[in-house]
Design a protein around this motif. Sequence first.
Motif: not given
Length: 179
Positions: A7-27
């Motif tokens: 469960s922890y690794i889902i969180g740490i790697l999920g955000i690790g992989v997707w954080l830049p793309t998530i931030l890109k949605t804020y233009r």
Amino acid sequence: MAAILFSYIIGILGIGVWLPTILKTYRLSDTQVGFATALPYIIGSVAMLLWARILAKSQRYVKHLALTCGLAAIGFFGSVMSESLVPAMLGLTVALIGLSSVRTCFYSIPATFLSREAAAGGLAFINAVGSLGGLFGPYMVGWLKDVTGSFKAGLIGMGSMLVLATVLTLILKTIIKEE
């Protein structure tokens, strides 16, 4: 322990992989995304060191594992409460403080209940099963993004997995008695 790590690794790697793309949605520009991605990790690293110092004094590993997983879940849920960048970044930073600090607690726990002979095999099993979360987490976030058109479902999904980790840790606390 394996389910908690999963469960922890889902969180740490999920955000690790997707954080830049998530931030890109804020233009944000690519440079801004780079700096905005680094900031929560820098704060999380400092918090991890401070949390480790507190943990070393208290040696309440299971209690602190529940606190760190719970804090990460709260951060993920908080990150989706607003459409604005600043509240989202605040939530993601809180999530990364919790996620970074999990490591200071988690790997101290098996030694409290495994014998020296069982420790190697036990840790290998925990890591083998738990590491599968690294496959599932990033996939889950991407799949939820495709299905819903937003990263909010993925962030809520990661938060939910950390709630599960918190509940499993509280169950573990009833099995392992800390002084």
